[in-house]
Design an enzyme around this catalytic site. Structure first.
Site, PDB file in Angstrom:
ATOM      1  CE  LYS A 215       5.934   0.722  -6.848  1.00 36.90           C
ATOM      2  NZ  LYS A 215       6.650   1.930  -6.197  1.00 36.90           N
ATOM      3  NE  ARG A 249       0.951   4.773  -2.527  1.00 33.94           N
ATOM      4  CZ  ARG A 249       1.069   4.629  -3.605  1.00 33.94           C
ATOM      5  NH1 ARG A 249       1.805   3.577  -4.202  1.00 33.94           N
ATOM      6  NH2 ARG A 249       0.691   5.670  -4.217  1.00 33.94           N
TER       7      ARG A 249
END
Length: 272
Positions: A215, A249
């Protein structure tokens, strides 16, 4: 859920922030390439495969219901027929929730926490577990100027309100998982506070799904491009698992499974 498990990300989209179009041949999704990715993830230790047909990266535009279904359902059906794994479908679209469950999906993962019209009813009818995620705003505007009085308290209150809505709809509490929504309407500081205080969210009493893989948080803190974010992603995965995450995840299944396994060996004092 007695120990953390790894969820592999399979984006069947042309525009996801990290792996968009990697499963495409020209302008069309290559189902065989997607199946190869699925097989590799399961062989590497993924307990869940999360399939998404609509990008929710910052600034992403929505796609039509038919396009999302055309991307997702054939892959769900193939995986269900060929692999022993839990299939999660990353969607906010009510009709896809129903069709995905019929095709073999065992989990619905909704970044909008069943707030779209008809989503609560569709999720209840699908009769599979559901992950409710927190997002401030929509993908198109969520990173413009995120603001909270207290990000941890605000996220906790929102998720508890969505749990209550599910229960009123007849969705049992034990069918629910929670995702604090790292990167979805959060600044770097908001994300770090949520990670540091993850035990407060775990105290709600439902399994936590944490997605920090590759991210922009990493890019902003370390100056790393997307392809250079694996080491930091692994560190964040371990930190999340230490703080109570039940599902990690990730795009990088094999490395994440190894990292989490080392943490569990330490915590369980495995005698090798």
């Amino acid at each position: 859920m007695s120990r953390p498990v790894v969820m592999g990300i399979i984006n069947v989209t042309p525009d996801s922030f990290s792996d968009g179009a990697t499963l495409y041949r020209g302008s069309n999704l290559d189902i065989e390439r997607a199946m190869t990715r699925a097989r590799e993830m399961v062989a590497s230790g993924a307990a869940i495969l999360d399939i998404g047909g609509e990008s929710t990266r910052p600034g992403a535009s929505p796609v039509s219901v038919n396009e999302e279904m055309d991307r997702v359902l054939p892959l769900v059906a193939r995986i269900a027929a060929e692999l022993e794994t839990v299939i999660s479908v990353d969607t906010s679209t009510p009709v896809l929730m129903r069709e995905a469950a019929n095709a073999g999906a065992g989990l619905l993962n909704d970044v909008r926490a069943l707030t779209r019209e008809g989503a609560l009813e569709a999720a209840a009818a699908a009769n599979v577990p559901i992950c409710l995620m927190h997002m401030q705003g929509e993908p198109g505007n969520m990173q413009v100027a995120p603001h909270y009085d207290d990000v941890v308290e605000d996220v906790c209150e929102y998720l508890q309100s969505r749990i209550a809505s599910c229960e009123r709809q007849g969705i049992a509490r034990n069918r629910l998982l929670l995702d604090p929504g790292f990167g979805f309407g959060k600044s770097v500081t908001h994300n770090l506070k949520l990670l540091r205080e993850l035990p407060r969210l775990a105290a709600i009493g439902l399994p936590l799904v944490v997605s920090l893989s590759r991210k922009s948080l990493i890019g902003k803190l370390l100056g790393r491009e997307v392809g250079q974010r694996l080491p930091a992603s692994l560190a964040l995965a371990v930190l999340a698992a230490q703080r109570g995450a039940a599902v990690i995840r990730t795009h990088d299944v094999a490395a994440t499974v190894d990292a989490v396994s080392m943490l569990m060996a330490l915590e369980e004092c495995v005698d090798l």
